[in-house]
Design a protein around this motif. Structure first.
Motif, PDB file in Angstrom:
ATOM      1  N   UNK A 258       7.955  13.577   3.644  1.00 53.07           N
ATOM      2  CA  UNK A 258       7.707  13.420   2.347  1.00 53.07           C
ATOM      3  C   UNK A 258       7.565  11.860   2.168  1.00 53.07           C
ATOM      4  N   UNK A 259       8.365  10.989   2.679  1.00 53.26           N
ATOM      5  CA  UNK A 259       8.155   9.563   2.811  1.00 53.26           C
ATOM      6  C   UNK A 259       6.644   9.354   3.334  1.00 53.26           C
ATOM      7  N   UNK A 260       6.202   9.880   4.473  1.00 51.51           N
ATOM      8  CA  UNK A 260       5.278   9.570   5.357  1.00 51.51           C
ATOM      9  C   UNK A 260       4.011   9.900   4.477  1.00 51.51           C
ATOM     10  N   UNK A 261       3.961  11.005   3.644  1.00 48.70           N
ATOM     11  CA  UNK A 261       2.843  11.268   2.797  1.00 48.70           C
ATOM     12  C   UNK A 261       2.299  10.100   1.796  1.00 48.70           C
ATOM     13  N   UNK A 262       3.414   9.156   1.623  1.00 51.88           N
ATOM     14  CA  UNK A 262       3.211   8.217   0.500  1.00 51.88           C
ATOM     15  C   UNK A 262       2.563   6.992   1.337  1.00 51.88           C
ATOM     16  N   UNK A 263       2.974   7.275   2.926  1.00 47.18           N
ATOM     17  CA  UNK A 263       2.953   5.689   3.616  1.00 47.18           C
ATOM     18  C   UNK A 263       1.650   5.735   4.486  1.00 47.18           C
ATOM     19  N   UNK A 264       0.603   6.434   4.046  1.00 45.93           N
ATOM     20  CA  UNK A 264      -0.592   6.774   4.979  1.00 45.93           C
ATOM     21  C   UNK A 264      -1.439   5.639   5.165  1.00 45.93           C
ATOM     22  N   UNK A 265      -1.506   4.836   4.015  1.00 47.04           N
ATOM     23  CA  UNK A 265      -2.386   3.706   3.803  1.00 47.04           C
ATOM     24  C   UNK A 265      -1.746   2.167   3.874  1.00 47.04           C
ATOM     25  N   UNK A 266      -0.353   2.369   4.239  1.00 50.23           N
ATOM     26  CA  UNK A 266       0.481   0.983   4.115  1.00 50.23           C
ATOM     27  C   UNK A 266      -0.146  -0.013   5.403  1.00 50.23           C
TER      28      UNK A 266
ATOM     29  N   UNK B 112       3.470 -11.353  -3.034  1.00 51.76           N
ATOM     30  CA  UNK B 112       3.667 -10.686  -4.214  1.00 51.76           C
ATOM     31  C   UNK B 112       4.271  -9.334  -4.225  1.00 51.76           C
ATOM     32  N   UNK B 113       4.375  -8.274  -4.818  1.00 55.34           N
ATOM     33  CA  UNK B 113       5.051  -7.243  -4.780  1.00 55.34           C
ATOM     34  C   UNK B 113       4.784  -6.362  -3.174  1.00 55.34           C
ATOM     35  N   UNK B 114       5.925  -5.776  -3.017  1.00 52.15           N
ATOM     36  CA  UNK B 114       5.818  -5.002  -1.495  1.00 52.15           C
ATOM     37  C   UNK B 114       6.802  -3.998  -1.744  1.00 52.15           C
ATOM     38  N   UNK B 115       6.826  -3.229  -0.544  1.00 53.50           N
ATOM     39  CA  UNK B 115       8.006  -2.253  -0.134  1.00 53.50           C
ATOM     40  C   UNK B 115       8.437  -2.451   1.201  1.00 53.50           C
TER      41      UNK B 115
ATOM     42  N   UNK C  88       0.643  -1.246   0.000  1.00 55.63           N
ATOM     43  CA  UNK C  88      -0.170  -0.021  -0.032  1.00 55.63           C
ATOM     44  C   UNK C  88       0.766   1.425  -0.113  1.00 55.63           C
ATOM     45  N   UNK C  89       2.300   1.328  -0.085  1.00 54.69           N
ATOM     46  CA  UNK C  89       3.036   2.459  -0.373  1.00 54.69           C
ATOM     47  C   UNK C  89       2.728   3.072  -1.671  1.00 54.69           C
ATOM     48  N   UNK C  90       2.447   4.534  -1.405  1.00 53.99           N
ATOM     49  CA  UNK C  90       2.143   5.411  -2.729  1.00 53.99           C
ATOM     50  C   UNK C  90       3.347   5.273  -3.469  1.00 53.99           C
ATOM     51  N   UNK C  91       3.175   5.907  -4.730  1.00 53.63           N
ATOM     52  CA  UNK C  91       4.604   5.955  -5.654  1.00 53.63           C
ATOM     53  C   UNK C  91       5.343   7.173  -5.508  1.00 53.63           C
ATOM     54  N   UNK C  92       6.662   7.124  -5.480  1.00 53.56           N
ATOM     55  CA  UNK C  92       7.461   8.315  -5.366  1.00 53.56           C
ATOM     56  C   UNK C  92       7.055   9.380  -6.099  1.00 53.56           C
ATOM     57  N   UNK C  93       7.113  10.754  -5.519  1.00 53.00           N
ATOM     58  CA  UNK C  93       6.497  11.825  -6.337  1.00 53.00           C
ATOM     59  C   UNK C  93       7.693  12.270  -7.407  1.00 53.00           C
ATOM     60  N   UNK C  94       8.844  11.750  -7.241  1.00 56.81           N
ATOM     61  CA  UNK C  94       9.667  12.013  -8.332  1.00 56.81           C
ATOM     62  C   UNK C  94       9.920  10.882  -9.241  1.00 56.81           C
TER      63      UNK C  94
ATOM     64  N   UNK D  75       8.245   8.483 -10.824  1.00 55.43           N
ATOM     65  CA  UNK D  75       7.272   7.505 -10.327  1.00 55.43           C
ATOM     66  C   UNK D  75       7.390   6.348 -11.580  1.00 55.43           C
ATOM     67  N   UNK D  76       7.971   6.863 -12.724  1.00 54.62           N
ATOM     68  CA  UNK D  76       7.822   5.742 -13.911  1.00 54.62           C
ATOM     69  C   UNK D  76       9.001   4.629 -13.861  1.00 54.62           C
ATOM     70  N   UNK D  77       9.746   4.773 -12.788  1.00 54.93           N
ATOM     71  CA  UNK D  77      10.613   3.706 -12.683  1.00 54.93           C
ATOM     72  C   UNK D  77      10.914   3.458 -11.091  1.00 54.93           C
ATOM     73  N   UNK D  78      11.116   2.209 -10.892  1.00 56.37           N
ATOM     74  CA  UNK D  78      11.213   1.665  -9.291  1.00 56.37           C
ATOM     75  C   UNK D  78      12.686   2.076  -8.968  1.00 56.37           C
ATOM     76  N   UNK D  79      12.877   2.805  -7.683  1.00 55.44           N
ATOM     77  CA  UNK D  79      14.256   2.935  -7.179  1.00 55.44           C
ATOM     78  C   UNK D  79      14.244   2.719  -5.813  1.00 55.44           C
ATOM     79  N   UNK D  80      15.451   2.518  -5.321  1.00 53.57           N
ATOM     80  CA  UNK D  80      15.615   2.536  -3.762  1.00 53.57           C
ATOM     81  C   UNK D  80      15.941   4.056  -3.255  1.00 53.57           C
ATOM     82  N   UNK D  81      15.174   4.277  -2.096  1.00 53.26           N
ATOM     83  CA  UNK D  81      15.597   5.561  -1.604  1.00 53.26           C
ATOM     84  C   UNK D  81      16.224   5.413  -0.302  1.00 53.26           C
ATOM     85  N   UNK D  82      17.311   6.539  -0.358  1.00 57.86           N
ATOM     86  CA  UNK D  82      18.348   6.435   0.951  1.00 57.86           C
ATOM     87  C   UNK D  82      17.914   7.739   1.576  1.00 57.86           C
TER      88      UNK D  82
END
Length: 411
Positions: free
Chosen positions: A252-260, A211-214, A177-183, A185-192
């Motif tokens: 900024x990470x919390x904003x896409x994690x509110x529904x996880x 299945x797919x998760x984060x 349930x993690x939302x897409x990265x705002x920057x 979003x067209x490809x997957x990346x690791x965020x540090x």
């Protein structure tokens, strides 16, 4: 037919076992859990495997989940300022994609494959006394179980281990349930995400049992505000704490994690260990010798995401050393030589990891800042996760770093 015993069924132990099996060796593998117990148990790690490590799996035909796991095409770095805003933020592109497969999925699958191919699989925890007996009946014993009594056989190498205590408190949550990265979003990346003086949060896409998760992975400076997971047994409480810290330090990470929500009841992990390099040859009470594998002998902090990569590289190196030795005796000199060949690669991982655990010097902060304006700098840093030896060329010394950035800016 040479007989080899491998104790420990993780990335390295299984990769060596399956590799030797394919070369006609008689391999016995000891695991303290069955494949089903691993698959239905608690997550064991975070793992993001970069191109070289994935290639070692492909060469052995062990990339069973490559078509299902997300392709990680970049590595992003964000640095939080004092007011929890982002003062640095960029994404470097990888030359070859990375992937993460939950080790519960991979180790269980590989273990079943080993048994199906006729390997001798022994489900039993091994003590030093067991190995004393086994060492007389096998040509070579490899110890690939990185925790517990067996590790005590391998002496700490003080000259290569600057730390004698854990440098980070670790806390992992696998979520859906993690939302897409705002920057991008067209490809997957690791965020540090780096919070100076406090710790780090890594976010990585993965393939898990459902299945797919984060993965949300906190690394907290011991005694600091992130060091709050010890004693938290309830998975729900673990996730709530993870999100609370996200909201406070990385909005900024919390904003896409509110529904996880957690992937499963076993989707959390917390702990800590001191990064340690050990001598590779373990001595048994009866005089026998065993060779330490992967994080038994080189255990780095996971801050640079190198654990599973190093395990894969160690397995490939040891596999080559064993096969090329033919009918020779696996004596102490051979064991030390096999480790030395692996250390030629591993030393760069240890140096970089230990550097990242410390307070970054000004030239490193300048380098990370420059990557926001100069894409080639961002890309080069990202690809260092695949080949950490490249950091020797521009990362550690201020003069090299400044010269490199100036050259890219002028190009």
């Amino acid at each position: 037919m040479r007989k080899i015993l491998i104790v420990g069924a993780g990335q390295s132990g299984l990769q060596i076992a399956l590799g030797l099996q394919s070369q006609g060796y008689e391999v016995t593998l000891m695991s303290n859990r069955t494949a089903d117990e691993i698959r239905s148990g608690r997550v064991m790690s975070t793992q993001c495997m970069f191109h070289t490590a994935l290639q070692h799996e492909r060469e052995l035909g062990l990339n069973f989940w490559e078509s299902q796991a997300p392709n990680i095409e970049g590595v992003g770095v964000s640095v939080a300022g004092p007011d929890s805003s982002r003062v640095i933020d960029w994404v470097g592109k990888l030359d070859g994609y990375a992937q993460s497969v939950d080790q519960r999925v991979k180790m269980a699958g590989w273990m079943e494959t080993f048994a199906q191919r006729g390997g001798q699989l022994v489900i039993h925890g091994a003590a030093v006394s067991d190995l004393d007996y086994f060492s007389r009946t096998y040509d070579l014993v490899l110890v690939s179980a990185g925790k517990g009594e067996l590790v005590s056989m391998f002496e700490r190498d003080a000259s290569r281990s600057p730390y004698d205590a854990p440098q980070r408190a670790l806390a992992v949550a696998y979520v859906h349930g993690l939302g897409p990265r705002p920057e991008h979003p067209e490809f997957d990346a690791v965020r540090c995400n780096l919070v100076p003086g406090v710790g780090e949060l890594f976010v990585m896409p993965t393939l898990t049992t459902s299945g797919r998760a984060d993965i949300l992975f906190w690394e907290g400076v011991p005694g600091g505000p992130l060091d709050v997971f010890q004693g938290v047994k309830d998975p729900g409480e673990h996730l709530a704490l993870t999100l609370e810290l996200l909201e406070k330090f990385l909005p900024w990470e919390y904003a896409r994690a509110t529904k996880v929500e957690l992937t499963d009841a076993g989707g959390t992990l917390a702990g800590r260990y001191a990064p340690t390099v050990r001598k590779p040859v373990g001595r048994l009470p009866g005089g026998g010798l065993v060779l330490g594998v992967a994080d038994v002998v080189v255990a780095n902090d996971p801050i640079t995401g190198q654990g599973s990569n190093s395990a894969s590289k160690c397995a490939a190196s040891y596999l080559s050393s064993i096969v090329s030795h033919g009918d020779g005796v696996f004596d102490e000199a051979w064991m030390q030589g096999a480790f030395d060949r692996y250390w030629a690669t591993a030393q760069h991982v240890t140096k970089w990891t230990n550097a990242m655990l410390g307070q970054p010097p000004e030239h490193v902060l300048n380098l990370l800042g420059a990557a926001g304006d100069l894409q080639p700098v961002a890309d080069r840093f990202a690809n260092g996760f695949n080949d950490p030896s490249d950091f020797e060329n521009y990362f550690y010394e201020a003069e090299l770093a400044e010269g490199y950035v100036a050259g890219v800016a002028a190009a």
